[in-house]
Motif scaffolding. Sequence first.
Motif, PDB file in Angstrom:
ATOM      1  N   GLU A 448       0.833  -1.216   0.000  1.00  0.00           N
ATOM      2  CA  GLU A 448       0.000   0.000   0.000  1.00  0.00           C
ATOM      3  C   GLU A 448       0.865   1.263   0.000  1.00  0.00           C
ATOM      4  OE1 GLU A 448      -3.312   2.211   2.870  1.00  0.00           O
ATOM      5  OE2 GLU A 448      -2.522   0.239   3.391  1.00  0.00           O
ATOM      6  N   LYS A 449       1.900   1.266   0.836  1.00  0.00           N
ATOM      7  CA  LYS A 449       2.767   2.435   0.920  1.00  0.00           C
ATOM      8  C   LYS A 449       3.598   2.593  -0.346  1.00  0.00           C
ATOM      9  CE  LYS A 449       5.546   4.771   4.411  1.00  0.00           C
ATOM     10  NZ  LYS A 449       6.190   4.635   5.731  1.00  0.00           N
ATOM     11  N   ALA A 450       4.075   1.467  -0.901  1.00  0.00           N
ATOM     12  CA  ALA A 450       4.855   1.518  -2.146  1.00  0.00           C
ATOM     13  C   ALA A 450       4.008   2.087  -3.278  1.00  0.00           C
ATOM     14  CB  ALA A 450       5.351   0.119  -2.508  1.00  0.00           C
ATOM     15  N   GLN A 451       2.716   1.700  -3.335  1.00  0.00           N
ATOM     16  CA  GLN A 451       1.827   2.211  -4.377  1.00  0.00           C
ATOM     17  C   GLN A 451       1.596   3.709  -4.189  1.00  0.00           C
ATOM     18  OE1 GLN A 451       0.783   0.530  -6.985  1.00  0.00           O
ATOM     19  NE2 GLN A 451      -0.321   2.272  -7.811  1.00  0.00           N
ATOM     20  N   ARG A 452       1.516   4.167  -2.924  1.00  0.00           N
ATOM     21  CA  ARG A 452       1.331   5.594  -2.650  1.00  0.00           C
ATOM     22  C   ARG A 452       2.552   6.394  -3.124  1.00  0.00           C
ATOM     23  NH1 ARG A 452       2.051   7.852   2.431  1.00  0.00           N
ATOM     24  NH2 ARG A 452       1.895   5.784   3.354  1.00  0.00           N
TER      25      ARG A 452
END
Length: 748
Positions: A448-452
């Motif tokens: 999720e953080k990598a996609q953000r």
Amino acid sequence: MSGDIISGKHREVAYWSWEVSTGKIKLGKAFSDFFGCKPGDFPKTYKESAPFFSKEDIGQLKETFQAHAGSHGETDFHCVTSHHSVDGEQTFNLQWRGEVIQWDENGEPLLMIGETTKTAQPEPGKVTWRQKAVLFQQMMEYIPDSIYFKDRQSRFLAINKACAEKFGLNSPEEAIGKTDFDFFDDSHAKQARQDEKQVMQTENPIVHKVEKEVTSDNASKERWASTTKLPLYDNEGQVIGTFGITSDITKQKNTEEELQRNDAMISKLSEQVPGFFYLYHYVSKSKSYCPFASHGIRDVCELHPEDVSESIDPIIDRIHKDDVERVKESIFESIKTLKNWKIDFRVNLPNKGLRWLRGKAKPEKQPDGSVMGYGYITDITEEKEIYRINVRLKRQFQAIFDSVPNLIFVKDLQGKYLMANNAFAEFFGYEPENMIGKKDTDFGISEEKAQRFLEADKKVIKNNEPFFIPEDKTKHPDGTDVWHQTIKVPFQHTESNNPAVLSIVTDITQRKKKEAQLSNSLDIIGEQNKRLMNFAHIVSHNLRNHAGSISMVLELFAMEESEEEKKTLLEQLQKAAKRLNETITDLNEIIDEQYKNIHDEKKVSLGEFIDRTKQILTSDIDAHKVTFEENIPETLTFKYNPAYLESILLNLLSNAIKYRHPDRNPVIKIHAYTKGDKVHLDITDNGLGIDLEKHGDKLFGMYKTFHQNENSKGIGLFITKNQIESMGGSIEAESEPGKGTTFKLVLN
């Protein structure tokens, strides 16, 4: 055709019944033949049948049954499921048909019967008529070329979606019965009609006829098309019209015209470009020359085209001595393999001195065995100088890049690392070169953080402007939390020449810790101020009530002549003094524990505290003939701040008496109950009431009064609300002017 298939060897029928209420099913013997197993292997209930069906088929059967039962039999029960035989060698379909034949008195299904038909699936490579129809429909829907069918009068029988869009129609059906005269100018429509007559008369097709189309509604807009038309036959072989397909070749025609114009321009442009075009003819190692060289050779090589028309030696003679053999070998290798030639090399020119050139050529084998190369040579001296400067700057940048404490890295738009400095690599415990090509998730960052992060990078490239992330918490590999501040800027990766994003990350963990310490200090100060103010209000408000009660008893005592009544008043005075003493004791406890949490509560009995409050207000209750209606469980106890509870009850009950209606005796209803871990308390009076539409937003405000009462200070409800909410509860009011008010409390 379909009837033959159904009645032939591919059709087998079995019968079944299902007791819907019990789930019992009975299957005919033919089912064992379908699946190639024994009758005893079949399920006896609906739930046991799951292994014989796919999940999708079970859902389909259930949905079909619900539709049938829901419509009370109006909707047919009919669906098709797919299966394999027990040995796995046979694949077949089952068509299920049935109906509910018995219903209960409530209209619910009790018994259902039906038949199941087994049909073999088509053999691989064979296409059924139904499949052919589906394929034809898909072709009409998705082929981008115009497809159409016409009768003998050239009226449209059917057209596909692309043709309808070409005609500007909303659907293909709108074209039925119309002709080309409805869509094209007369000249094109007449020629199309002539062509179709010819096809029907000769039964010979017209194939790939190139023609210009002009629509009737826009004569200035021309399209070029390639059209094929064929005769259309009926089942008896009689010609009943034509059908055809038309491809739009406007772009192709425009491209051909553009190429012709470009051919004319090339010869002119070759004189203007900062290099020269050439045609190189290799015959043998001893014979090679340039039958054509543009005028740019004068500037690039300081030669004339005719200097190389018989031999390329004049160019070879100008090549730097350290590069000449490399250039010759590359030429021979290109001629031998017929691979494109490309090389950078140096030349020494009579006037310009040392220069860098870049040569390119595409070799082609000729029928006589020689090789012809079509190429271009340009001066890249400035480019080489810029590259040399860039290399030097890159080394300087890398030195700075790796020495700063900030985390610095470059990523592409797929989230892959292209560069990373030492500080960033050390943070994750890697060597910088081992991070190249990896993504955030490879270093333990959540998906999720990598996609953000990736979305933020894409935004930087899209808007071509920096993007600032004020703070972000990251988990260090050692498990500790680290706070970072990030600035992202557009970056052009020199090696790939693709857009990328440069990120500069600053560790702000120490700053965040200091902010947290400051925030905690402010919270403590705010809580202390809140407690101090609340305590001051409690002292002022509670003691004023006790003092008022004592003052009233003393006034009554002074006026009373009866010794019996004076004795009663003295008893009331003693009780009031006792209550005052208890209140002071509670307030002293608050002072003693002012640094403790406000939720250090004691176990209290709501009934006892209401009785204590009524004793404090005895004089007012007797003077104004107040009646109480109480519904409080005797066992209702809970943990609460005693001083707060007394203050809350004293405020609400004294207000109910103070704001009584002049035309009736006060009646106060008290109802308490528990719901979950909350204590609910409702206090209702029949007093003056409050206009909530007018004063609702100010009801619990400080120094807000709503009646012309000279003793009103406007802080009672403010204190009460703050006390309840500080304990995690809530208070609401319902009121109607002239009828009374209800306060609904939730005591946490």
